[in-house]
Design a protein around this motif. Sequence first.
Motif, mmCIF file in Angstrom:
data_model
loop_
_atom_site.group_PDB
_atom_site.id
_atom_site.type_symbol
_atom_site.label_atom_id
_atom_site.label_comp_id
_atom_site.label_asym_id
_atom_site.label_seq_id
_atom_site.Cartn_x
_atom_site.Cartn_y
_atom_site.Cartn_z
ATOM 1 N N ALA A 286 -140.699 20.687 71.867
ATOM 2 C CA ALA A 286 -139.736 19.651 71.493
ATOM 3 C C ALA A 286 -139.911 19.329 70.019
ATOM 4 N N GLY A 287 -139.014 18.486 69.506
ATOM 5 C CA GLY A 287 -139.116 18.051 68.116
ATOM 6 C C GLY A 287 -137.960 18.537 67.282
ATOM 7 N N GLY A 288 -138.011 18.169 66.007
ATOM 8 C CA GLY A 288 -136.957 18.554 65.080
ATOM 9 C C GLY A 288 -137.027 17.750 63.805
ATOM 10 N N GLY A 289 -135.938 17.752 63.064
ATOM 11 C CA GLY A 289 -135.891 17.029 61.802
ATOM 12 C C GLY A 289 -135.867 15.527 62.007
ATOM 13 N N ILE A 290 -136.303 14.789 60.983
ATOM 14 C CA ILE A 290 -136.240 13.335 60.977
ATOM 15 C C ILE A 290 -135.020 12.912 60.163
ATOM 16 N N ASP A 291 -134.301 11.933 60.660
ATOM 17 C CA ASP A 291 -133.093 11.470 59.987
ATOM 18 C C ASP A 291 -133.391 11.079 58.543
ATOM 19 N N GLU A 292 -132.606 11.616 57.621
ATOM 20 C CA GLU A 292 -132.812 11.330 56.199
ATOM 21 C C GLU A 292 -132.633 9.857 55.858
ATOM 22 N N LEU A 293 -131.909 9.104 56.679
ATOM 23 C CA LEU A 293 -131.772 7.669 56.443
ATOM 24 C C LEU A 293 -133.077 6.942 56.717
ATOM 25 N N ALA A 294 -133.936 7.541 57.557
ATOM 26 C CA ALA A 294 -135.243 6.953 57.844
ATOM 27 C C ALA A 294 -136.305 7.456 56.879
ATOM 28 N N ALA A 295 -136.235 8.727 56.523
ATOM 29 C CA ALA A 295 -137.221 9.352 55.636
ATOM 30 C C ALA A 295 -136.478 10.289 54.699
ATOM 31 N N GLU A 296 -136.108 9.798 53.559
ATOM 32 C CA GLU A 296 -135.205 10.528 52.669
ATOM 33 C C GLU A 296 -135.757 11.864 52.215
ATOM 34 N N SER A 297 -137.085 11.931 51.962
ATOM 35 C CA SER A 297 -137.662 13.170 51.442
ATOM 36 C C SER A 297 -137.767 14.254 52.503
ATOM 37 N N THR A 298 -137.753 13.869 53.787
ATOM 38 C CA THR A 298 -137.957 14.736 54.963
ATOM 39 C C THR A 298 -139.325 15.392 54.974
ATOM 40 N N PHE A 299 -140.254 14.957 54.070
ATOM 41 C CA PHE A 299 -141.607 15.521 54.080
ATOM 42 C C PHE A 299 -142.474 14.670 54.997
ATOM 43 N N MET A 300 -142.733 15.188 56.203
ATOM 44 C CA MET A 300 -143.485 14.443 57.199
ATOM 45 C C MET A 300 -144.953 14.861 57.147
ATOM 46 N N HIS A 301 -145.809 13.891 56.965
ATOM 47 C CA HIS A 301 -147.212 14.121 56.633
ATOM 48 C C HIS A 301 -148.085 14.396 57.849
ATOM 49 N N ASN A 302 -147.949 13.597 58.886
ATOM 50 C CA ASN A 302 -148.716 13.781 60.126
ATOM 51 C C ASN A 302 -148.020 13.012 61.243
#
Length: 459
Positions: A286-302
């Motif tokens: 499961a999983g996928g991208g994070i909405d850019e409105l929540a995290a603009e850079s889309t760089f998810m750290h952990n």
Amino acid sequence: MVPRRGIARSGLVLTLAAATAFSAPAAFACDSEHVPGGGHAATAETRTTPATSESKNVRHLGNVPDAQGAISMQFLQYGRGHRKRDVMLVSGEFGLKSYDLTGDPTRPKALGELSMPGMWETEDTVVDAKRKLVFLARDPRAFDGNTDNGESGIYVVDASDPANLTTLSYVRVPAGHTTTCVNDCRYLWTGGPAKAESMPQDWGGRPIWVTDVRDPRHPKVFPEPIDLGRNDGKTDYVHDVQVDAHGVAWTSGRGGVRGYWTHGLRWDPVRHRLRWASAVDPVPYAGGGIDELAAESTFMHNSFRPVGRRLADGGKSRHGRRGNLIYVTEEAFEPGCAGDGVLVIASLRGSRGGQGWRSTPERPFRLDTVGTWSVAGQEGSDPDSGSCSAHYFDVRGDVLVQSFYAQGTRFLDVSDPTNPTQIAYHREADAASWQPYWHRGLVYVADNNRGVDILKLTR
């Protein structure tokens, strides 16, 4: 971007032909995160909180400046009964240090050190509790290297005697920012940082390489990487991996967070068939991208998925079945605090059919955002003191404790995932809070400027 600062050149004490003495890299953040440290005293000392700190509902119980340059830590238990020993292992720019917490957990006693001045980065260091092994990721920027052609790899350290830390092996790996145990530490997944000049031009960063460490003296690196095409079809930077209580390995990086089965007979929603999952050929879950409105850079750290004994999402609710939530942090550095990285709580509903693996720029797939939290504007924050970006966190029950660099350590009530709420904080004037850990009712914070801070939540 936090200003770069230098660090003194010093020798490297290692019995490894592959490692030589250089100065530490000057950088900060995931592709450039660095706050230089020093302090290599032979014995630990504990200092109390200076008057310049700010706290609410937190007691500062002590600090270990001997661990200045700390980046990560872990804990190991030794012996039984009256011989039981509780040991803290701290990794950082100095290498690896061990401390005894048995007598007084607020006053760690120095035990041993594997001196590796200039080491980078050892972020989110992992241990094998059964075999008493420590795995240290060497970033290509370690020992004055660079991401274009620097050497990366993994050191396997024997901690069976915590007073005598020794290197069992070193193996070169194409990635080296972080490394994580999967399948009970029989294998390691190693990712990041930015791609080398020898890697494909269309990559945005390094994916995951798998290493077999069943024989820790002779690690075997598999040649083909995994977790490709994670950023809407583009292979990109995988920053870190977290394994949940059900054994799903979650890869976080540019493009979001994706979970994989690494064992058992599983349904593969991408290949549309049942097959056996392994560390080398995992099955998408499961999983996928994070909405850019929540995290603009889309760089998810952990990330962290609360399931099993770590369940903290309220069970069945408007979010569906248990285990439907994923907590993810964005690391981003912008002027002031308003645009810096945030904590995102997202729903995994609708992502178990391989949607995150079929996402494209033309037809992007994004997880639904449930809640967010940022240190910007929160009580105890000071945007003029330095970075406000989110970094590592740890969860116990409904309380999430998280590092926010210069904004210190924050305690959040996440019992309502739609409304994470700060209930306590601790911020030192010289804070560089990188990673907090719950341990035996206390919180130990790896602070790159200060060493290790020891905190107690009083609320």
